[in-house]
Design a protein around this motif. Sequence first.
Motif, PDB file in Angstrom:
ATOM      1  N   ASP A   7      70.782-106.757 -68.138  1.00 20.14           N
ATOM      2  CA  ASP A   7      71.660-106.393 -67.025  1.00 20.14           C
ATOM      3  C   ASP A   7      72.640-107.521 -66.720  1.00 20.14           C
ATOM      4  N   HIS A   8      72.151-108.743 -66.766  1.00 21.35           N
ATOM      5  CA  HIS A   8      73.019-109.897 -66.508  1.00 21.35           C
ATOM      6  C   HIS A   8      74.121-109.990 -67.567  1.00 21.35           C
ATOM      7  N   GLU A   9      73.779-109.738 -68.832  1.00 26.14           N
ATOM      8  CA  GLU A   9      74.781-109.785 -69.896  1.00 26.14           C
ATOM      9  C   GLU A   9      75.814-108.675 -69.737  1.00 26.14           C
ATOM     10  N   ILE A  10      75.369-107.498 -69.342  1.00 28.24           N
ATOM     11  CA  ILE A  10      76.293-106.380 -69.134  1.00 28.24           C
ATOM     12  C   ILE A  10      77.239-106.683 -67.978  1.00 28.24           C
ATOM     13  N   LEU A  11      76.690-107.167 -66.871  1.00 26.77           N
ATOM     14  CA  LEU A  11      77.532-107.483 -65.718  1.00 26.77           C
ATOM     15  C   LEU A  11      78.497-108.623 -66.026  1.00 26.77           C
ATOM     16  N   SER A  12      78.049-109.597 -66.796  1.00 26.76           N
ATOM     17  CA  SER A  12      78.931-110.703 -67.174  1.00 26.76           C
ATOM     18  C   SER A  12      80.079-110.212 -68.049  1.00 26.76           C
ATOM     19  N   ALA A  13      79.815-109.258 -68.910  1.00 26.76           N
ATOM     20  CA  ALA A  13      80.868-108.713 -69.762  1.00 26.76           C
ATOM     21  C   ALA A  13      81.852-107.879 -68.949  1.00 26.76           C
ATOM     22  N   VAL A  14      81.335-107.109 -67.985  1.00 28.03           N
ATOM     23  CA  VAL A  14      82.193-106.269 -67.156  1.00 28.03           C
ATOM     24  C   VAL A  14      83.072-107.132 -66.263  1.00 28.03           C
ATOM     25  N   PHE A  15      82.477-108.169 -65.691  1.00 21.43           N
ATOM     26  CA  PHE A  15      83.211-109.063 -64.810  1.00 21.43           C
ATOM     27  C   PHE A  15      83.599-110.322 -65.578  1.00 21.43           C
ATOM     28  N   ALA A  16      84.441-110.157 -66.569  1.00 22.54           N
ATOM     29  CA  ALA A  16      84.834-111.265 -67.433  1.00 22.54           C
ATOM     30  C   ALA A  16      85.660-112.289 -66.653  1.00 22.54           C
ATOM     31  N   LYS A  17      85.442-113.538 -66.992  1.00 18.23           N
ATOM     32  CA  LYS A  17      86.152-114.643 -66.367  1.00 18.23           C
ATOM     33  C   LYS A  17      87.575-114.703 -66.914  1.00 18.23           C
ATOM     34  N   MET A  18      88.531-114.961 -66.036  1.00 14.20           N
ATOM     35  CA  MET A  18      89.921-115.101 -66.450  1.00 14.20           C
ATOM     36  C   MET A  18      90.176-116.559 -66.823  1.00 14.20           C
ATOM     37  N   ASP A  19      90.911-116.770 -67.896  1.00 13.78           N
ATOM     38  CA  ASP A  19      91.230-118.116 -68.361  1.00 13.78           C
ATOM     39  C   ASP A  19      92.342-118.682 -67.476  1.00 13.78           C
ATOM     40  N   VAL A  20      91.994-119.660 -66.635  1.00 15.13           N
ATOM     41  CA  VAL A  20      92.937-120.192 -65.648  1.00 15.13           C
ATOM     42  C   VAL A  20      94.146-120.867 -66.299  1.00 15.13           C
ATOM     43  N   PRO A  21      93.960-121.770 -67.263  1.00 11.26           N
ATOM     44  CA  PRO A  21      95.163-122.383 -67.867  1.00 11.26           C
ATOM     45  C   PRO A  21      96.061-121.369 -68.570  1.00 11.26           C
ATOM     46  N   ALA A  22      95.483-120.394 -69.220  1.00 16.85           N
ATOM     47  CA  ALA A  22      96.294-119.376 -69.906  1.00 16.85           C
ATOM     48  C   ALA A  22      97.089-118.553 -68.902  1.00 16.85           C
ATOM     49  N   MET A  23      96.463-118.177 -67.810  1.00 15.26           N
ATOM     50  CA  MET A  23      97.158-117.394 -66.787  1.00 15.26           C
ATOM     51  C   MET A  23      98.261-118.227 -66.137  1.00 15.26           C
ATOM     52  N   THR A  24      97.998-119.509 -65.921  1.00 19.62           N
ATOM     53  CA  THR A  24      98.994-120.397 -65.329  1.00 19.62           C
ATOM     54  C   THR A  24     100.236-120.474 -66.204  1.00 19.62           C
ATOM     55  N   VAL A  25     100.042-120.710 -67.493  1.00 19.54           N
ATOM     56  CA  VAL A  25     101.176-120.838 -68.420  1.00 19.54           C
ATOM     57  C   VAL A  25     101.880-119.493 -68.602  1.00 19.54           C
ATOM     58  N   ALA A  26     101.122-118.419 -68.730  1.00 21.18           N
ATOM     59  CA  ALA A  26     101.718-117.101 -68.972  1.00 21.18           C
ATOM     60  C   ALA A  26     102.610-116.658 -67.816  1.00 21.18           C
ATOM     61  N   VAL A  27     102.116-116.760 -66.602  1.00 23.72           N
ATOM     62  CA  VAL A  27     102.922-116.333 -65.454  1.00 23.72           C
ATOM     63  C   VAL A  27     104.105-117.278 -65.265  1.00 23.72           C
ATOM     64  N   GLY A  86     103.709-120.757 -62.377  1.00 25.85           N
ATOM     65  CA  GLY A  86     102.452-121.408 -62.727  1.00 25.85           C
ATOM     66  C   GLY A  86     101.524-121.508 -61.537  1.00 25.85           C
ATOM     67  N   LEU A  87     102.076-121.858 -60.379  1.00 26.20           N
ATOM     68  CA  LEU A  87     101.246-121.928 -59.172  1.00 26.20           C
ATOM     69  C   LEU A  87     100.681-120.557 -58.795  1.00 26.20           C
ATOM     70  N   VAL A  88     101.518-119.540 -58.914  1.00 27.89           N
ATOM     71  CA  VAL A  88     101.062-118.175 -58.597  1.00 27.89           C
ATOM     72  C   VAL A  88     100.000-117.723 -59.597  1.00 27.89           C
ATOM     73  N   GLY A  89     100.218-117.980 -60.876  1.00 28.12           N
ATOM     74  CA  GLY A  89      99.236-117.613 -61.898  1.00 28.12           C
ATOM     75  C   GLY A  89      97.919-118.348 -61.713  1.00 28.12           C
ATOM     76  N   PHE A  90      98.002-119.634 -61.382  1.00 26.63           N
ATOM     77  CA  PHE A  90      96.791-120.420 -61.133  1.00 26.63           C
ATOM     78  C   PHE A  90      96.010-119.846 -59.950  1.00 26.63           C
ATOM     79  N   ALA A  91      96.716-119.585 -58.855  1.00 24.94           N
ATOM     80  CA  ALA A  91      96.050-119.049 -57.660  1.00 24.94           C
ATOM     81  C   ALA A  91      95.437-117.674 -57.937  1.00 24.94           C
ATOM     82  N   ALA A  92      96.150-116.827 -58.675  1.00 25.70           N
ATOM     83  CA  ALA A  92      95.636-115.489 -58.980  1.00 25.70           C
ATOM     84  C   ALA A  92      94.388-115.568 -59.852  1.00 25.70           C
ATOM     85  N   ALA A  93      94.395-116.443 -60.856  1.00 29.51           N
ATOM     86  CA  ALA A  93      93.237-116.564 -61.743  1.00 29.51           C
ATOM     87  C   ALA A  93      92.032-117.129 -61.010  1.00 29.51           C
ATOM     88  N   VAL A  94      92.248-118.136 -60.179  1.00 31.47           N
ATOM     89  CA  VAL A  94      91.139-118.714 -59.421  1.00 31.47           C
ATOM     90  C   VAL A  94      90.575-117.691 -58.439  1.00 31.47           C
TER      91      VAL A  94
END
Length: 116
Positions: A7-27, A86-94
Amino acid sequence: MNRQVRDHEILSAVFAKMDVPAMTVAVGILVALALFLATAVLLLQPVPENYPVGTHLQDLANYLPGYAVSWQGGFIGALYGFFIGGLVGFAAAVYWNMTHYIALGVMLISSAELAD
């Protein structure tokens, strides 16, 4: 395999972590590109002599020192856009990661209580 672990593995996959540096650079890149392209489109349009170009976009100079509806201003605006995006992307990912960790924790606690 233990049911709680599965169950923990399933929930972890469903609620995947967002990559903060990638989101910062992309936005940051998207906002920089959008501001530069908005400036470039105005500069590439044919306009009559002494006609004000981009009066609404020119208002950004009040918030972004050095920006103007010019090629140099477009590059300066792109730098500002990258920083602001970058600031907006960082805040959104966090925020995304924080809310998902909290939701995952609540679900795990609830499932542990139901198992008892």
